[in-house]
Write an enzyme that holds these catalytic residues in place. Structure first.
Site, PDB file in Angstrom:
ATOM      1  N   GLY A   1      -4.146 -46.143 -17.128  1.00  0.00           N
ATOM      2  CA  GLY A   1      -4.706 -47.424 -17.588  1.00  0.00           C
ATOM      3  C   GLY A   1      -4.184 -47.791 -18.966  1.00  0.00           C
TER       4      GLY A   1
ATOM      5  N   ASP B   1      -5.922 -42.584 -29.389  1.00  0.00           N
ATOM      6  CA  ASP B   1      -7.237 -42.014 -29.124  1.00  0.00           C
ATOM      7  C   ASP B   1      -8.260 -43.131 -29.239  1.00  0.00           C
ATOM      8  OD1 ASP B   1      -8.674 -39.459 -28.555  1.00  0.00           O
ATOM      9  OD2 ASP B   1      -9.823 -40.140 -30.284  1.00  0.00           O
TER      10      ASP B   1
ATOM     11  N   PHE C   1     -10.720 -49.275 -16.906  1.00  0.00           N
ATOM     12  CA  PHE C   1     -11.036 -47.863 -16.618  1.00  0.00           C
ATOM     13  C   PHE C   1     -12.228 -47.450 -17.456  1.00  0.00           C
ATOM     14  CE2 PHE C   1      -8.103 -47.815 -20.196  1.00  0.00           C
ATOM     15  CZ  PHE C   1      -8.647 -46.860 -21.041  1.00  0.00           C
ATOM     16  N   GLY C   2     -12.663 -46.211 -17.275  1.00  0.00           N
ATOM     17  CA  GLY C   2     -13.721 -45.632 -18.106  1.00  0.00           C
ATOM     18  C   GLY C   2     -14.990 -46.483 -18.116  1.00  0.00           C
TER      19      GLY C   2
ATOM     20  N   HIS D   1     -10.085 -53.237 -28.447  1.00  0.00           N
ATOM     21  CA  HIS D   1      -9.732 -52.297 -29.504  1.00  0.00           C
ATOM     22  C   HIS D   1      -8.271 -51.858 -29.381  1.00  0.00           C
ATOM     23  CE1 HIS D   1     -10.935 -50.387 -25.835  1.00  0.00           C
ATOM     24  NE2 HIS D   1     -10.798 -49.147 -26.262  1.00  0.00           N
TER      25      HIS D   1
END
Ligand code: ITT
Length: 195
Positions: free
Chosen positions: A16, A70, A146-147, A174
């Site tokens: 993703g 990250d 995703f997530g 973000h």
């Protein structure tokens, strides 16, 4: 060399992220090459520290310039949880478990933070950050992204990130913000392979 086409290796296990990076970076003339070798990930309080450390270790281990990203979800009423534990929380609690933690809480404010770190084998990491604020919805909606995308509603939107197209997500997300900052620097810098 501004205006030239460049490429960048993106060390991630998350497809993703690759798709989103392609959407954001292609208008800058930057091609994204997936690279399967992220290496070590430390536990730290900020996504920037995690990304910088991983990028430095991976660039030296594999002797190549690359980026690492990250990201984490920070929920205000949970004092920033899951934050640096987002990946683990997604795998263990899942979306249902996260929603249960918010049962009975009044504030559902949250933000996603992203840090894109670029490093070459001889240099120090450069970090570019992005942030999107929003709310955690009461139930999941949408199948894109995703997530935690199905339960995150960006400020000013009525739809969750799972309901946005990837292009719409990248405009507000973000990761989109951090990648655009990276691209602005990378296109102007002398680093990066031309092709
Ligand atoms: P790599 O570390 O291999 O890049 P990852 O999926 O483990 O992939 P992170 O550690 O950066 O990536 O992400 C932490 C978790 O936070 C991720 O697994 C998602 O559950 C969540 N997350 C991060 N960015 C997200 C986004 O844009 N939308 C929804 N959830 C996201």
């Amino acid at each position: 060399m501004p205006g030239s086409s460049k490429q960048v290796a993106f060390a991630t296990s998350n497809k993703g992220k690759i798709e989103e990076a392609r959407i954001v970076l292609s208008p800058f003339g930057i091609a994204v090459r997936p690279f399967n070798g992220k290496g070590l990930e430390i536990q730290a309080e900020t996504v920037s520290e995690v990304a910088a450390f991983s990028a430095k270790v991976a660039s030296r281990t594999y002797r190549r310039a690359l980026i690492v990203e990250d990201a984490g979800l920070f929920i205000e009423s949970l004092h920033g949880f899951p934050g640096p534990f987002s990946s683990y929380s997604y795998k263990t609690l899942g979306i249902g478990g996260l929603l249960s933690l918010l049962d009975g809480t009044r504030s559902r404010r949250a933000s996603f933070k992203s840090a894109v770190a670029y490093c070459d084998p001889a240099g120090e990491p450069r970090v570019f950050e992005g942030l999107v604020t929003g709310m955690i919805s009461r139930s999941p909606s949408g199948a894109n992204g995703f997530g935690f995308d199905p339960v995150f509603v960006p400020s000013g939107s009525r739809r969750s990130m799972g309901q946005l197209t990837l292009e719409e997500k990248c405009e507000v997300s973000h990761r989109g913000e951090a990648l655009r900052k990276f691209a602005a620097w990378y296109t102007e810098s002398n680093t990066g392979q031309l092709f």
